[in-house]
Design a protein around this motif. Structure first.
Motif, PDB file in Angstrom:
ATOM      1  N   ARG A 201      47.374 -54.048 -46.010  1.00 10.35           N
ATOM      2  CA  ARG A 201      47.974 -53.349 -44.705  1.00 10.35           C
ATOM      3  C   ARG A 201      49.084 -52.397 -45.544  1.00 10.35           C
ATOM      4  O   ARG A 201      50.230 -52.677 -45.731  1.00 10.35           O
ATOM      5  N   PRO A 202      48.512 -51.236 -45.775  1.00  5.45           N
ATOM      6  CA  PRO A 202      49.413 -50.214 -46.507  1.00  5.45           C
ATOM      7  C   PRO A 202      50.753 -50.020 -45.965  1.00  5.45           C
ATOM      8  O   PRO A 202      51.820 -49.644 -46.380  1.00  5.45           O
ATOM      9  N   ILE A 203      50.703 -49.866 -44.444  1.00  6.28           N
ATOM     10  CA  ILE A 203      51.940 -49.504 -43.725  1.00  6.28           C
ATOM     11  C   ILE A 203      52.954 -50.261 -44.068  1.00  6.28           C
ATOM     12  O   ILE A 203      54.197 -50.024 -44.053  1.00  6.28           O
ATOM     13  N   GLU A 204      52.834 -51.602 -43.886  1.00  5.10           N
ATOM     14  CA  GLU A 204      53.733 -52.639 -44.145  1.00  5.10           C
ATOM     15  C   GLU A 204      54.345 -52.589 -45.570  1.00  5.10           C
ATOM     16  O   GLU A 204      55.469 -53.358 -45.812  1.00  5.10           O
ATOM     17  N   HIS A 205      53.556 -51.857 -46.639  1.00  5.79           N
ATOM     18  CA  HIS A 205      54.111 -51.699 -47.928  1.00  5.79           C
ATOM     19  C   HIS A 205      54.556 -50.364 -48.259  1.00  5.79           C
ATOM     20  O   HIS A 205      55.006 -49.955 -49.337  1.00  5.79           O
ATOM     21  N   GLY A 206      55.220 -49.610 -46.995  1.00  9.13           N
ATOM     22  CA  GLY A 206      55.685 -48.202 -47.240  1.00  9.13           C
ATOM     23  C   GLY A 206      54.818 -47.087 -46.979  1.00  9.13           C
ATOM     24  O   GLY A 206      55.305 -45.898 -46.977  1.00  9.13           O
ATOM     25  N   ALA A 207      53.228 -47.184 -46.450  1.00  7.57           N
ATOM     26  CA  ALA A 207      52.392 -45.958 -46.494  1.00  7.57           C
ATOM     27  C   ALA A 207      52.825 -45.236 -45.182  1.00  7.57           C
ATOM     28  O   ALA A 207      53.193 -45.886 -44.133  1.00  7.57           O
ATOM     29  N   ASP A 208      52.728 -44.131 -45.173  1.00  4.54           N
ATOM     30  CA  ASP A 208      53.396 -43.412 -44.003  1.00  4.54           C
ATOM     31  C   ASP A 208      51.794 -42.631 -43.025  1.00  4.54           C
ATOM     32  O   ASP A 208      51.859 -42.575 -41.989  1.00  4.54           O
ATOM     33  N   ILE A 209      51.044 -42.754 -43.562  1.00  5.28           N
ATOM     34  CA  ILE A 209      49.697 -42.404 -43.259  1.00  5.28           C
ATOM     35  C   ILE A 209      48.506 -42.931 -44.035  1.00  5.28           C
ATOM     36  O   ILE A 209      48.308 -43.130 -45.034  1.00  5.28           O
ATOM     37  N   VAL A 210      47.408 -43.395 -43.343  1.00  3.22           N
ATOM     38  CA  VAL A 210      46.462 -44.400 -43.762  1.00  3.22           C
ATOM     39  C   VAL A 210      44.957 -43.661 -43.288  1.00  3.22           C
ATOM     40  O   VAL A 210      45.013 -43.137 -42.230  1.00  3.22           O
ATOM     41  N   VAL A 211      44.317 -43.328 -44.239  1.00  3.66           N
ATOM     42  CA  VAL A 211      42.849 -42.729 -43.806  1.00  3.66           C
ATOM     43  C   VAL A 211      41.860 -43.708 -44.286  1.00  3.66           C
ATOM     44  O   VAL A 211      41.816 -44.544 -45.070  1.00  3.66           O
ATOM     45  N   HIS A 212      40.759 -43.489 -43.375  1.00  2.04           N
ATOM     46  CA  HIS A 212      39.792 -44.183 -43.760  1.00  2.04           C
ATOM     47  C   HIS A 212      38.334 -43.310 -43.809  1.00  2.04           C
ATOM     48  O   HIS A 212      38.083 -42.412 -42.945  1.00  2.04           O
ATOM     49  N   SER A 213      37.125 -43.804 -44.548  1.00  4.34           N
ATOM     50  CA  SER A 213      36.015 -43.502 -44.026  1.00  4.34           C
ATOM     51  C   SER A 213      35.420 -44.794 -43.339  1.00  4.34           C
ATOM     52  O   SER A 213      35.208 -45.656 -43.922  1.00  4.34           O
ATOM     53  N   THR A 214      35.225 -44.574 -42.131  1.00  2.00           N
ATOM     54  CA  THR A 214      34.871 -45.517 -41.095  1.00  2.00           C
ATOM     55  C   THR A 214      33.401 -45.788 -41.399  1.00  2.00           C
ATOM     56  O   THR A 214      32.871 -46.899 -40.999  1.00  2.00           O
ATOM     57  N   THR A 215      32.816 -44.707 -42.048  1.00  2.00           N
ATOM     58  CA  THR A 215      31.403 -45.166 -42.424  1.00  2.00           C
ATOM     59  C   THR A 215      31.020 -46.405 -43.317  1.00  2.00           C
ATOM     60  O   THR A 215      30.274 -46.846 -43.118  1.00  2.00           O
ATOM     61  N   LYS A 216      32.107 -46.858 -43.950  1.00  2.00           N
ATOM     62  CA  LYS A 216      32.026 -47.781 -44.979  1.00  2.00           C
ATOM     63  C   LYS A 216      32.130 -49.448 -44.059  1.00  2.00           C
ATOM     64  O   LYS A 216      31.550 -49.617 -43.186  1.00  2.00           O
ATOM     65  N   PHE A 217      33.072 -50.071 -44.484  1.00  2.00           N
ATOM     66  CA  PHE A 217      33.350 -51.529 -43.949  1.00  2.00           C
ATOM     67  C   PHE A 217      33.613 -51.414 -42.514  1.00  2.00           C
ATOM     68  O   PHE A 217      33.258 -52.522 -41.900  1.00  2.00           O
ATOM     69  N   LEU A 218      34.468 -50.482 -42.269  1.00  2.00           N
ATOM     70  CA  LEU A 218      34.658 -50.556 -40.449  1.00  2.00           C
ATOM     71  C   LEU A 218      33.727 -50.523 -39.652  1.00  2.00           C
ATOM     72  O   LEU A 218      33.346 -51.237 -38.806  1.00  2.00           O
ATOM     73  N   SER A 219      32.728 -49.613 -40.151  1.00  2.00           N
ATOM     74  CA  SER A 219      31.212 -49.581 -39.176  1.00  2.00           C
ATOM     75  C   SER A 219      30.432 -50.813 -39.887  1.00  2.00           C
ATOM     76  O   SER A 219      30.065 -51.402 -38.956  1.00  2.00           O
ATOM     77  N   GLY A 220      30.071 -50.747 -40.937  1.00  2.00           N
ATOM     78  CA  GLY A 220      29.631 -52.063 -41.477  1.00  2.00           C
ATOM     79  C   GLY A 220      28.127 -52.031 -41.881  1.00  2.00           C
ATOM     80  O   GLY A 220      27.634 -53.196 -42.443  1.00  2.00           O
ATOM     81  N   HIS A 221      27.387 -51.080 -41.198  1.00  2.00           N
ATOM     82  CA  HIS A 221      26.148 -51.362 -41.203  1.00  2.00           C
ATOM     83  C   HIS A 221      25.337 -50.082 -41.765  1.00  2.00           C
ATOM     84  O   HIS A 221      23.991 -50.030 -41.408  1.00  2.00           O
ATOM     85  N   GLY A 222      25.893 -49.281 -42.230  1.00  2.00           N
ATOM     86  CA  GLY A 222      25.461 -48.061 -42.909  1.00  2.00           C
ATOM     87  C   GLY A 222      24.503 -47.460 -41.859  1.00  2.00           C
ATOM     88  O   GLY A 222      23.516 -46.574 -41.981  1.00  2.00           O
ATOM     89  N   ASN A 223      25.137 -47.209 -40.711  1.00  2.00           N
ATOM     90  CA  ASN A 223      24.412 -46.413 -39.550  1.00  2.00           C
ATOM     91  C   ASN A 223      25.388 -45.582 -38.702  1.00  2.00           C
ATOM     92  O   ASN A 223      24.816 -44.885 -37.871  1.00  2.00           O
ATOM     93  N   ALA A 224      26.591 -45.192 -39.168  1.00  2.00           N
ATOM     94  CA  ALA A 224      27.391 -44.160 -38.407  1.00  2.00           C
ATOM     95  C   ALA A 224      28.339 -43.606 -39.388  1.00  2.00           C
ATOM     96  O   ALA A 224      29.404 -44.352 -39.854  1.00  2.00           O
ATOM     97  N   LEU A 225      28.382 -42.472 -39.413  1.00  2.00           N
ATOM     98  CA  LEU A 225      29.289 -41.544 -40.226  1.00  2.00           C
ATOM     99  C   LEU A 225      30.624 -41.247 -39.542  1.00  2.00           C
ATOM    100  O   LEU A 225      30.652 -41.094 -38.164  1.00  2.00           O
ATOM    101  N   GLY A 226      31.817 -41.689 -40.119  1.00  2.00           N
ATOM    102  CA  GLY A 226      32.977 -41.240 -39.396  1.00  2.00           C
ATOM    103  C   GLY A 226      34.412 -41.352 -40.284  1.00  2.00           C
ATOM    104  O   GLY A 226      34.055 -41.767 -41.431  1.00  2.00           O
ATOM    105  N   GLY A 227      35.338 -40.901 -39.727  1.00  2.00           N
ATOM    106  CA  GLY A 227      36.647 -41.068 -40.395  1.00  2.00           C
ATOM    107  C   GLY A 227      37.632 -41.361 -39.603  1.00  2.00           C
ATOM    108  O   GLY A 227      37.642 -40.990 -38.210  1.00  2.00           O
ATOM    109  N   VAL A 228      38.813 -41.613 -39.909  1.00  2.00           N
ATOM    110  CA  VAL A 228      40.138 -41.464 -39.104  1.00  2.00           C
ATOM    111  C   VAL A 228      41.526 -41.480 -39.777  1.00  2.00           C
ATOM    112  O   VAL A 228      41.399 -41.958 -41.161  1.00  2.00           O
TER     113      VAL A 228
END
Length: 433
Positions: A201-228
């Motif tokens: 949880r980076p924000i709890e440790h001082g991060a101001d902005i968090v980015v993700h490639s949602t393509t990876k574990f958030l999506s989890g099935h290797g079937n959808a490209l995305g970011g946030v």
């Protein structure tokens, strides 16, 4: 038809509950329980005044799919909730999310610092492509957080790190880097792709902005490209006049000042209203739907990913044809203590090891596996294998590859959800050929 509303936002629901419910409610027209795929390019206005208020950012609503979409909005709210952020804006890929982040912060001639232990594509994006826009990235060895303080320049606008580095499994001391960033009046940006908000949880440790490639574990099935991009809502963009993009009048919106008008979600509003509008890296509704579905099982999947990774890493650490294993979940790892602090539920499921015999031996292993899939992705339900020096990091120099944890002997694994014994057997036969 009566439908139940979404759970009240002000209640302290657990992570698992929010992974399933945050941002969503049954469809008010049909009662559909799953979030629908709103496959449309545009939305009807009530009247001219309604349209004007939307275009002027006086009211919130849907205008055009490049800016907003109801399916995408559910995903944005859900990930913001899981990260403990104020707001989020989704994009077509992780790289698009990073571009929107820096476009919102930077102007020609501006600079930023980044850990040199990053995904190879990020190293190239920051060091080569961003330079063409007049943005300069200074890469820093994250092993000593004070290296960031020493590398600061008057033109720096941000510090960027990965919470769990791809591919080397480096764990960065987020709190110490955050203190350095904030002392300099800069936001800390953390790529939390490999860890996911379930493990870190980076924000709890001082991060101001968090980015993700949602393509990876958030999506989890290797079937959808995305970011946030997720904004914490805690950074003061008005300090020292350093961020005119957020504090000065915006010509495209009749002089509107984003931080003055939107406060703790000004960053995501600017990224959406200008970045998405003008460059167009919008997330497709279908990919948002697939990612929402994936996020609903994130907590269950990550537990199995981590459990399997621990077993495979321990096996490899004892294998006679393996020179070393870089997995922060092993007690022998130099990052073990940091992992206990920042990743208490486990050090993720992506790690590297070095095979005896160097470059040629590494290629032989990835070509000999039968169950692992040899491809350039991570975070899939299936276990994946890659030789970074010949693929994702091949565009870098040998020195850059070593610095990024992608030397000639390095093999990267993304451990999936299969039976751990089967994964171990497959690696054992590949190492023995």
């Amino acid at each position: 038809m009566k439908t139940r509303a979404a759970p009240a936002a002000n209640l302290a629901y657990g992570f698992e509950t929010r992974a399933i419910h945050a941002g969503a409610a049954p469809d008010p027209t049909t009662g559909a329980r799953a979030t629908p795929i709103y496959q449309t390019t545009a939305y009807v206005f009530d009247d001219v005044d309604h349209a004007a208020s939307l275009f002027n950012l006086h009211d919130f609503g849907y205008i055009y799919a490049r800016l907003t979409n109801p399916t995408v909005a559910v995903l944005e709210e859900r990930i913001a909730s899981l990260e403990g952020g104020r707001a989020a804006v989704a994009a077509a890929s992780g790289h698009a999310a990073q571009f929107l982040t820096f476009f919102t912060l930077m102007g020609p001639g501006d600079e930023f610092l980044a850990s040199r232990a990053l995904y190879g594509g990020s190293l190239t994006q920051f060091g080569v492509s961003f330079a063409k826009l007049g943005w300069t990235c200074h890469f820093v060895d994250p092993a000593d957080p004070e290296n960031f303080a020493r590398a600061l320049t008057p033109k720096c606008k941000a510090i960027f790190i990965e919470s769990l580095a791809n591919p080397g499994g480096v764990v960065v001391d987020i709190e110490r880097v955050a203190r350095i960033a904030h002392a300099a009046g800069l936001p800390l940006i953390v790529d939390n792709t490999l860890a996911t908000p379930y493990l870190c949880r980076p924000i709890e440790h001082g991060a101001d902005i968090v980015v993700h490639s949602t393509t990876k574990f958030l999506s989890g099935h290797g079937n959808a490209l995305g970011g946030v991009v997720v904004e914490s809502g805690k950074f003061d963009w008005a300090q020292d006049g350093r961020f005119p993009s957020l504090t000065d009048p915006e010509p495209a919106y009749h002089g509107l000042k984003f931080f003055e008008n939107f406060g703790d979600f000004a960053f995501t509003m600017k990224a959406r209203a200008v970045g998405l509008r003008d460059f167009g890296p919008a997330l497709a509704p279908m990919n948002a739907f697939l990612t929402i579905t994936g996020v609903e099982t994130l907590h269950v999947r990550m537990e199995r990913h981590v459990a399997n990774a621990r077993r495979v890493a321990a096996f490899l650490a004892a294998h006679p044809k393996v020179a070393w294993v870089s997995y922060a979940g092993l007690p022998a790892s130099p990052y073990f203590e940091l992992a206990q602090k920042y990743l208490p539920k486990g050090a993720g499921a992506v790690f590297t090891f070095g095979v005896e015999g160097g470059y040629e031996a590494g290629i032989k292993v990835v070509e000999s596996v039968r169950l692992f899939s040899h491809l350039a992705n991570i975070g899939d339900t299936r276990s994946l294998i890659l030789h970074p020096a010949s693929t994702t990091h091949r565009q870098l120099t040998e020195a850059q590859r070593k610095a990024a944890g992608a030397g000639d002997d390095v093999i990267r694994l993304s451990i999936g959800l299969e039976t751990a014994d089967d994964l171990i057997r497959d690696l054992d036969q590949a190492l023995g050929t």
